[in-house]
Design an enzyme around this catalytic site. Structure first.
Site, PDB file in Angstrom:
ATOM      1  N   SER A  33      -5.733 -84.051   2.334  1.00 43.20           N
ATOM      2  CA  SER A  33      -4.777 -84.190   3.438  1.00 43.20           C
ATOM      3  C   SER A  33      -3.436 -84.746   2.970  1.00 43.20           C
ATOM      4  O   SER A  33      -3.376 -85.815   2.361  1.00 43.20           O
ATOM      5  CB  SER A  33      -5.332 -85.134   4.514  1.00 43.20           C
ATOM      6  OG  SER A  33      -6.489 -84.604   5.074  1.00 43.20           O
ATOM      7  N   HIS A  64      -3.285 -78.970   5.939  1.00 41.27           N
ATOM      8  CA  HIS A  64      -4.116 -78.137   5.057  1.00 41.27           C
ATOM      9  C   HIS A  64      -3.677 -76.676   5.190  1.00 41.27           C
ATOM     10  O   HIS A  64      -3.949 -76.041   6.212  1.00 41.27           O
ATOM     11  CB  HIS A  64      -5.599 -78.268   5.425  1.00 41.27           C
ATOM     12  CG  HIS A  64      -6.151 -79.623   5.117  1.00 41.27           C
ATOM     13  ND1 HIS A  64      -6.847 -79.906   3.968  1.00 41.27           N
ATOM     14  CD2 HIS A  64      -6.060 -80.785   5.793  1.00 41.27           C
ATOM     15  CE1 HIS A  64      -7.178 -81.182   3.966  1.00 41.27           C
ATOM     16  NE2 HIS A  64      -6.716 -81.740   5.059  1.00 41.27           N
ATOM     17  N   HIS A  86     -13.609 -79.706   6.331  1.00 41.05           N
ATOM     18  CA  HIS A  86     -14.366 -80.953   6.434  1.00 41.05           C
ATOM     19  C   HIS A  86     -15.603 -80.762   7.314  1.00 41.05           C
ATOM     20  O   HIS A  86     -15.621 -79.909   8.202  1.00 41.05           O
ATOM     21  CB  HIS A  86     -13.503 -82.052   7.062  1.00 41.05           C
ATOM     22  CG  HIS A  86     -12.188 -82.275   6.385  1.00 41.05           C
ATOM     23  ND1 HIS A  86     -11.102 -81.462   6.613  1.00 41.05           N
ATOM     24  CD2 HIS A  86     -11.789 -83.196   5.483  1.00 41.05           C
ATOM     25  CE1 HIS A  86     -10.084 -81.885   5.873  1.00 41.05           C
ATOM     26  NE2 HIS A  86     -10.473 -82.923   5.176  1.00 41.05           N
ATOM     27  N   TYR A  88     -16.506 -82.640   9.711  1.00 35.87           N
ATOM     28  CA  TYR A  88     -16.233 -82.918  11.131  1.00 35.87           C
ATOM     29  C   TYR A  88     -15.675 -81.707  11.869  1.00 35.87           C
ATOM     30  O   TYR A  88     -15.656 -81.676  13.093  1.00 35.87           O
ATOM     31  CB  TYR A  88     -15.292 -84.134  11.310  1.00 35.87           C
ATOM     32  CG  TYR A  88     -13.929 -83.994  10.676  1.00 35.87           C
ATOM     33  CD1 TYR A  88     -12.943 -83.184  11.227  1.00 35.87           C
ATOM     34  CD2 TYR A  88     -13.618 -84.696   9.516  1.00 35.87           C
ATOM     35  CE1 TYR A  88     -11.702 -83.059  10.626  1.00 35.87           C
ATOM     36  CE2 TYR A  88     -12.378 -84.581   8.918  1.00 35.87           C
ATOM     37  CZ  TYR A  88     -11.425 -83.756   9.472  1.00 35.87           C
ATOM     38  OH  TYR A  88     -10.202 -83.627   8.885  1.00 35.87           O
ATOM     39  N   GLU A  89     -15.213 -80.702  11.112  1.00 35.12           N
ATOM     40  CA  GLU A  89     -14.695 -79.499  11.767  1.00 35.12           C
ATOM     41  C   GLU A  89     -15.842 -78.614  12.271  1.00 35.12           C
ATOM     42  O   GLU A  89     -15.601 -77.616  12.948  1.00 35.12           O
ATOM     43  CB  GLU A  89     -13.796 -78.725  10.804  1.00 35.12           C
ATOM     44  CG  GLU A  89     -12.530 -79.507  10.466  1.00 35.12           C
ATOM     45  CD  GLU A  89     -11.662 -78.815   9.439  1.00 35.12           C
ATOM     46  OE1 GLU A  89     -11.068 -77.781   9.781  1.00 35.12           O
ATOM     47  OE2 GLU A  89     -11.582 -79.308   8.299  1.00 35.12           O
ATOM     48  N   ALA A 116      -7.158 -88.101   0.889  1.00 34.21           N
ATOM     49  CA  ALA A 116      -6.451 -89.233   1.482  1.00 34.21           C
ATOM     50  C   ALA A 116      -7.521 -90.205   1.964  1.00 34.21           C
ATOM     51  O   ALA A 116      -8.557 -89.786   2.469  1.00 34.21           O
ATOM     52  CB  ALA A 116      -5.599 -88.766   2.652  1.00 34.21           C
ATOM     53  N   MET A 217     -13.160 -88.793   4.532  1.00 34.74           N
ATOM     54  CA  MET A 217     -14.066 -87.843   5.197  1.00 34.74           C
ATOM     55  C   MET A 217     -14.283 -86.591   4.353  1.00 34.74           C
ATOM     56  O   MET A 217     -14.465 -85.492   4.902  1.00 34.74           O
ATOM     57  CB  MET A 217     -13.500 -87.471   6.573  1.00 34.74           C
ATOM     58  CG  MET A 217     -13.238 -88.669   7.476  1.00 34.74           C
ATOM     59  SD  MET A 217     -12.397 -88.194   8.994  1.00 34.74           S
ATOM     60  CE  MET A 217     -11.941 -89.813   9.644  1.00 34.74           C
ATOM     61  N   SER A 218     -14.251 -86.738   3.029  1.00 31.21           N
ATOM     62  CA  SER A 218     -14.392 -85.553   2.162  1.00 31.21           C
ATOM     63  C   SER A 218     -14.911 -85.955   0.782  1.00 31.21           C
ATOM     64  O   SER A 218     -15.480 -87.031   0.620  1.00 31.21           O
ATOM     65  CB  SER A 218     -13.028 -84.868   2.016  1.00 31.21           C
ATOM     66  OG  SER A 218     -12.150 -85.678   1.251  1.00 31.21           O
ATOM     67  N   ASN A 241      -3.521 -95.704   4.120  1.00 35.00           N
ATOM     68  CA  ASN A 241      -3.448 -96.779   5.110  1.00 35.00           C
ATOM     69  C   ASN A 241      -4.416 -97.880   4.731  1.00 35.00           C
ATOM     70  O   ASN A 241      -5.367 -97.655   3.993  1.00 35.00           O
ATOM     71  CB  ASN A 241      -3.807 -96.243   6.506  1.00 35.00           C
ATOM     72  CG  ASN A 241      -5.164 -95.566   6.532  1.00 35.00           C
ATOM     73  OD1 ASN A 241      -5.331 -94.471   5.980  1.00 35.00           O
ATOM     74  ND2 ASN A 241      -6.123 -96.205   7.129  1.00 35.00           N
ATOM     75  N   HIS A 253      -3.593 -89.930  12.099  1.00 30.47           N
ATOM     76  CA  HIS A 253      -3.488 -88.839  11.121  1.00 30.47           C
ATOM     77  C   HIS A 253      -2.036 -88.687  10.654  1.00 30.47           C
ATOM     78  O   HIS A 253      -1.782 -88.327   9.508  1.00 30.47           O
ATOM     79  CB  HIS A 253      -4.004 -87.535  11.739  1.00 30.47           C
ATOM     80  CG  HIS A 253      -4.088 -86.385  10.770  1.00 30.47           C
ATOM     81  ND1 HIS A 253      -4.823 -86.453   9.602  1.00 30.47           N
ATOM     82  CD2 HIS A 253      -3.536 -85.147  10.779  1.00 30.47           C
ATOM     83  CE1 HIS A 253      -4.707 -85.296   8.945  1.00 30.47           C
ATOM     84  NE2 HIS A 253      -3.936 -84.492   9.638  1.00 30.47           N
TER      85      HIS A 253
HETATM   86  N1  HPA Z   1     -10.605 -93.716   7.415  1.00 29.29           N
HETATM   87  C1  HPA Z   1     -11.215 -92.537   7.190  1.00 29.29           C
HETATM   88  N2  HPA Z   1     -10.621 -91.509   6.627  1.00 29.29           N
HETATM   89  C2  HPA Z   1      -9.338 -91.658   6.264  1.00 29.29           C
HETATM   90  C3  HPA Z   1      -8.639 -92.854   6.473  1.00 29.29           C
HETATM   91  C4  HPA Z   1      -9.306 -93.943   7.087  1.00 29.29           C
HETATM   92  O1  HPA Z   1      -8.754 -95.040   7.299  1.00 29.29           O
HETATM   93  N3  HPA Z   1      -7.384 -92.677   6.001  1.00 29.29           N
HETATM   94  C5  HPA Z   1      -7.336 -91.402   5.508  1.00 29.29           C
HETATM   95  N4  HPA Z   1      -8.516 -90.789   5.668  1.00 29.29           N
END
Ligand code: HPA
Length: 279
Positions: A33, A64, A86, A88-89, A116, A217-218, A241, A253
């Site tokens: 991402s 993406h 991902h 979750y998709e 990310a 998440m990947s 973050n 996001h």
């Molecule tokens: N949590 C989960 N997935 C993420 C985060 C997060 O804080 N930042 C970027 N992808």
């Protein structure tokens, strides 16, 4: 019941890739991402939209692009996935693993997997890169491993070792390159959660307690499949973050994509120089 991959299906897909490019890359990259613009650095590229590839999981998420970029970086042939799908998709873990299976049959023996991630380790800051030294396969441990289903013995054994998912030699090169180029390279353990909701403060305290440094998440499904196949794997998180352990900050996001703009130049320098050293 899930539909599992077969060698025939993978080879059908690989024959489509081969019909659309004359390159024979041994180095693959998955760009996470906000990190996809690294693919713009690849010279004389053949561009293959994922839609052209039968069965390829297509990301619906902003940030993406969704294509293979095959060309040259540092005079080496490379193939980059500009975007990834991902769990979750709605894709199964088997589907998430397909691109790695395909890239390996296409000739890739080394793969750089990026993502990310949120920093659980309080020493990490947005804009830092983190070298994955290991991962916590939380989803896999609780039942949803991408290797579930008939074993593809052409790739690896039924019960593959995962004591060293991320290649030590590649880690050493990455550390040296980071020092030479004045890039802060954190190191740590990544966890992949199912998402798409970000973590609650209680989730994050749990992850912190079990030794997680970064959360996303990947990556873990792809790295698990790659390691099963015997690929050399390097994993890099772009910290976008600080995870919200105290419940006082909000994660979005948009901030993940914004951090990508700071991260891409550093990631590009790191990856270019690692590739140069691969010989
Ligand atoms: N949590 C989960 N997935 C993420 C985060 C997060 O804080 N930042 C970027 N992808």
């Amino acid at each position: 019941m899930d539909e599992y991959l077969t060698i025939n299906k993978i080879d059908e897909l690989v024959s489509v890739i081969k019909s659309l490019t004359n390159y024979h890359p041994k180095i693959g990259m998955i760009l996470g991402s906000g990190l996809g613009s690294l693919a713009e650095e690849i010279e004389d590229p053949d561009l293959i939209p994922f839609e052209k590839l039968p069965g390829w999981p297509i990301s619906t998420i902003e940030g993406h692009v969704g294509r293979l970029v095959i060309g040259k970086l540092e005079n080496r042939q490379v193939v980059a996935m500009q975007g990834r799908a991902h769990y979750y998709e709605g894709y199964s873990m088997t589907q998430i693993g397909l691109p790695v299976r395909a890239l390996q049959r296409f000739g890739v023996d080394t793969i750089v997997i990026t993502n990310a991630a949120g920093a659980v380790n309080s020493d990490f800051n947005p804009g830092d890169l983190m070298l994955l030294t290991d991962h916590l396969n939380l989803i896999g441990m609780t039942g949803n491993n991408p290797l579930r289903g008939p074993n593809l013995k052409e790739y690896g054994p039924r019960f593959p070792d995962m004591s060293q998912v991320y290649d030590r030699e590649l880690m050493k090169i990455a550390r040296e390159v980071a020092v030479e180029n004045n890039i802060t390279l954190q190191e740590g353990v990544y966890v992949c959660l199912a998402g798409p909701s970000f973590e609650t403060p209680a989730d994050l305290r749990f992850l912190h307690a079990v030794g997680v440094d970064a959360v996303g998440m990947s990556t873990v499904p792809e790295a698990t499949v790659a390691r099963h196949g015997g690929l050399r794997v390097m994993g890099i998180s772009g910290i976008s973050n600080k995870a919200n352990l105290d419940g006082e900050t909000v994660t979005t996001h948009e901030e993940v994509l914004e951090a990508g703009q700071v991260l891409v130049p550093k990631l590009t320098t790191l990856i270019r120089n690692v590739i140069k050293r691969l010989g």
